[in-house]
Write a protein that holds these residues in place. Structure first.
Motif, PDB file in Angstrom:
ATOM      1  N   LEU A 301      -9.707 -12.019   1.152  1.00  6.22           N
ATOM      2  CA  LEU A 301     -10.269 -11.643  -0.253  1.00  6.22           C
ATOM      3  C   LEU A 301      -8.936 -11.270  -0.952  1.00  6.22           C
ATOM      4  CD1 LEU A 301     -14.043 -10.990  -0.709  1.00  6.22           C
ATOM      5  CD2 LEU A 301     -12.593 -13.175  -1.308  1.00  6.22           C
ATOM      6  N   CYS A 302      -7.977 -10.571  -0.393  1.00  6.08           N
ATOM      7  CA  CYS A 302      -6.953 -10.147  -1.323  1.00  6.08           C
ATOM      8  C   CYS A 302      -7.328  -9.184  -2.359  1.00  6.08           C
ATOM      9  CB  CYS A 302      -6.040 -11.012  -1.598  1.00  6.08           C
ATOM     10  SG  CYS A 302      -4.986 -11.748  -0.503  1.00  6.08           S
ATOM     11  N   GLY A 303      -8.355  -8.350  -2.249  1.00  5.34           N
ATOM     12  CA  GLY A 303      -8.849  -7.710  -3.316  1.00  5.34           C
ATOM     13  C   GLY A 303      -8.747  -6.312  -2.997  1.00  5.34           C
ATOM     14  N   GLY A 304      -7.957  -5.841  -1.942  1.00  9.30           N
ATOM     15  CA  GLY A 304      -7.653  -4.471  -1.437  1.00  9.30           C
ATOM     16  C   GLY A 304      -8.570  -4.089  -0.281  1.00  9.30           C
ATOM     17  N   HIS A 305      -7.730  -3.300   0.477  1.00  9.18           N
ATOM     18  CA  HIS A 305      -8.266  -3.214   1.940  1.00  9.18           C
ATOM     19  C   HIS A 305      -7.734  -2.009   2.411  1.00  9.18           C
ATOM     20  CE1 HIS A 305      -4.759  -5.486   2.990  1.00  9.18           C
ATOM     21  NE2 HIS A 305      -4.605  -4.590   3.758  1.00  9.18           N
ATOM     22  N   ASN A 306      -8.360  -1.330   3.453  1.00  7.13           N
ATOM     23  CA  ASN A 306      -7.802  -0.037   3.974  1.00  7.13           C
ATOM     24  C   ASN A 306      -7.519  -0.412   5.578  1.00  7.13           C
ATOM     25  OD1 ASN A 306     -10.204   0.238   5.291  1.00  7.13           O
ATOM     26  ND2 ASN A 306     -11.085   1.862   3.676  1.00  7.13           N
ATOM     27  N   THR A 307      -7.308   0.866   6.351  1.00  7.27           N
ATOM     28  CA  THR A 307      -7.164   0.722   7.581  1.00  7.27           C
ATOM     29  C   THR A 307      -8.150   0.168   8.736  1.00  7.27           C
ATOM     30  OG1 THR A 307      -7.989   2.952   7.950  1.00  7.27           O
ATOM     31  CG2 THR A 307      -5.387   3.100   7.610  1.00  7.27           C
ATOM     32  N   LYS A 308      -9.225   0.017   7.829  1.00 10.55           N
ATOM     33  CA  LYS A 308     -10.356  -0.397   8.851  1.00 10.55           C
ATOM     34  C   LYS A 308     -10.032  -2.134   8.794  1.00 10.55           C
ATOM     35  CE  LYS A 308     -13.542   2.846   9.153  1.00 10.55           C
ATOM     36  NZ  LYS A 308     -14.660   2.709   8.055  1.00 10.55           N
ATOM     37  N   THR A 309      -9.118  -2.671   8.376  1.00 10.76           N
ATOM     38  CA  THR A 309      -8.740  -4.045   8.484  1.00 10.76           C
ATOM     39  C   THR A 309      -8.307  -4.201  10.007  1.00 10.76           C
ATOM     40  OG1 THR A 309      -7.765  -5.986   7.801  1.00 10.76           O
ATOM     41  CG2 THR A 309      -6.648  -4.061   7.486  1.00 10.76           C
TER      42      THR A 309
END
Ligand code: ATP
Length: 465
Positions: A301-309
């Motif tokens: 989605l490219c809306g922001g993510h963190n290490t959980k990806t």
């Protein structure tokens, strides 16, 4: 004050032996300023007059008579060197003064990589071999390679240290290709030994995964046994626990980026990695980075993510290890679906791809790792605590991929227990390894075991000489 040449060399050698870059630069300032001005070699003089101590100035000054520009140094020196290289590669450094006609670089491993007069020459100081020519088939020159890098097996001609050497054309070089490995050492992150720029290509030396990548295993042998999946997953989670604690997102966890040594699995390919700033909880990407089949829905989605990806990508990788195919590709063949982004967005997570034979505890790990909501997805630390990944006293605690195999193979394998490398086929093919190839592991297949014996023998000395 004028110093005699022997005196200069003795002092420089003394400082080099007790390596201290700032000390060396200070000495050079005292020894050579007049000579540099006199020599009038334009670029050098311009740089030093601007007060910048570049590696090239250092190289020129310490190696006035045709000596090479490769030096031993610390991780900080290596980072400074690659920063300049990446500035040159991407044209952001106006007068970077990189000498493309002279090898320059920094080696971290003073005892195992022997420099000769500031050179670490391919063929005389270090030899490079295509993996497959060494281990499988003398006629094949197969070299595992990714989009931009080719990876060879490297051997220091003096110490016989075996390494991997990734060749990256300068125009494709990204700072992160080396930065993360240089800054964050962990036993499950391929250890970096140095980098050398020669003729427009960066040679990055690192710990070799001589057993090949997990993808290569899957391609050769089909699905892995649960014990093997647990063993590999634990090692990757240990690397991720450490990297995530430093705010680093790998962004490309997949079977081809996990390579096997005799005793452990290590992560490679940090070219897409980023380190989030200390106070930020979310990384807002400027681009889509990763390999589609293993991507998390939030990354798509490219809306922001963190290490959980990364945890989600590891879950996808575990599915691949258990089934022999990357997620989605069996239900949605690649021939019909050029992109999986929409499928991931709509249908993730691919829980129905978990094989029926998967044990309940491991299934629960997969449900946690593949949770659509990152906030409810397990962290690396939490998953490492999960009992499925923590064999109790009643279960065997595996120390290597070999020991993760069934009891039945032990007598056979024990014949080779004195051999330190679990070297195998290094052929690299598709992301989706055919599940129909063989039901078990290479190690459990008798024919392959014979091949295994062949493969773990040291490479023919003729080729090494
Ligand atoms: N240290 C290593 N030991 C053994 N094999 C390695 C090592 N590093 C990389 N490889 C193999 O070489 C392949 C390509 O390397 P790498 O992924 O670093 O290159 P890349 O150009 O960044 O690839 P990608 O297309 O995945 O981004 C890897 O998938 C892996 O199989």
């Amino acid at each position: 004050m004028e110093f005699p040449d022997e005196h200069k060399n003795a002092v420089i050698n003394l400082v080099l032996n007790h390596w201290d870059m700032s000390g060396v630069l200070e000495l050079l300032d005292n020894f050579y300023p007049a000579e540099e001005e006199e020599a009038g070699s334009s670029e050098e003089t311009e740089n030093s007059s601007a007060g910048t101590h570049t590696l090239d100035m250092f190289v020129q000054a310490t190696c006035p008579s045709g000596q090479g520009g490769v030096q031993y140094g610390s991780a900080t020196d290596l980072l400074a060197f690659i920063k300049r290289i990446s500035g040159t590669a991407h044209g952001t450094q106006a007068n970077s003064n990189i000498h493309l006609n002279q090898d320059t670089g920094v080696l971290l491993s003073k005892h195992d990589m022997i420099l000769q007069n500031g050179h670490y020459r391919i063929d005389s100081e270090v030899s490079l071999f295509p993996w497959k020519r060494i281990y499988r088939n003398a006629d094949s020159a197969h070299i595992p390679k990714g989009a931009f890098g080719r990876v060879h097996l490297a051997l220091d001609c003096v110490t016989r240290k075996r390494m991997a050497c990734k060749l990256i054309p300068l125009e494709h070089f990204r700072y992160s290709d080396v930065e993360i490995q240089a800054r964050f050492g962990h036993e499950n992150v391929a250890e970096l030994f140095g980098a050398i720029l020669r003729e427009g290509t960066l040679y990055v030396f690192m710990e070799a995964g001589e057993g090949g990548s997990v993808l290569e295993k899957l391609d050769s042998c089909g699905p892995m046994r649960e014990a093997e999946v647990i063993w590999v997953s634990r090692q990757v989670l240990q690397a991720l626990e450490y990297l995530h604690s430093k705010g680093v997102i790998h962004h490309d966890i997949k079977p081809s980026n996990i390579v096997l040594t005799s005793a452990k699995a290590v992560l490679v390919d940090f070219g897409l990695s980023v380190q989030m700033s200390e106070d930020s909880q979310v990384y807002n990407p400027k681009d889509l980075r990763g390999t589609e089949m293993y991507m998390s829905p939030e990354l798509v989605l490219c809306g922001g993510h963190n290490t959980k990806t990364d945890i989600y990508s590891l879950g996808s990788t575990m599915i691949h290890m258990l089934t022999g195919s990357a997620p989605w590709v069996r239900r949605f063949p690649r021939t019909a679906y050029p992109s999986y982004l929409y499928i991931i967005h709509k249908l993730a997570p691919p829980l129905e791809e978990i094989p029926e034979s998967c044990s309940t505890p491991l299934r629960s790990v997969l449900h946690s790792a593949l949770h659509r909501n990152p906030a409810r997805r397990g962290s690396a630390s939490a998953l490492l605590q999960h009992h499925a990944l923590n064999p109790t006293t009643n279960q065997t605690r595996y120390t290597s991929l070999d020991s993760a195999l069934g009891e039945g193979t032990r007598p056979f394998l024990s014949q080779f227990s004195n051999t330190s490398d679990t070297t195998q086929d290094s052929s690299l093919s598709s992301e989706d390894s055919s599940p129909g190839k063989k039901g078990g592991s290479l190690y459990l297949d008798l024919g392959a075991l014979a091949g295994y014996y062949h493969l773990v023998r040291p490479p023919p000395s003729a080729e090494y000489n």
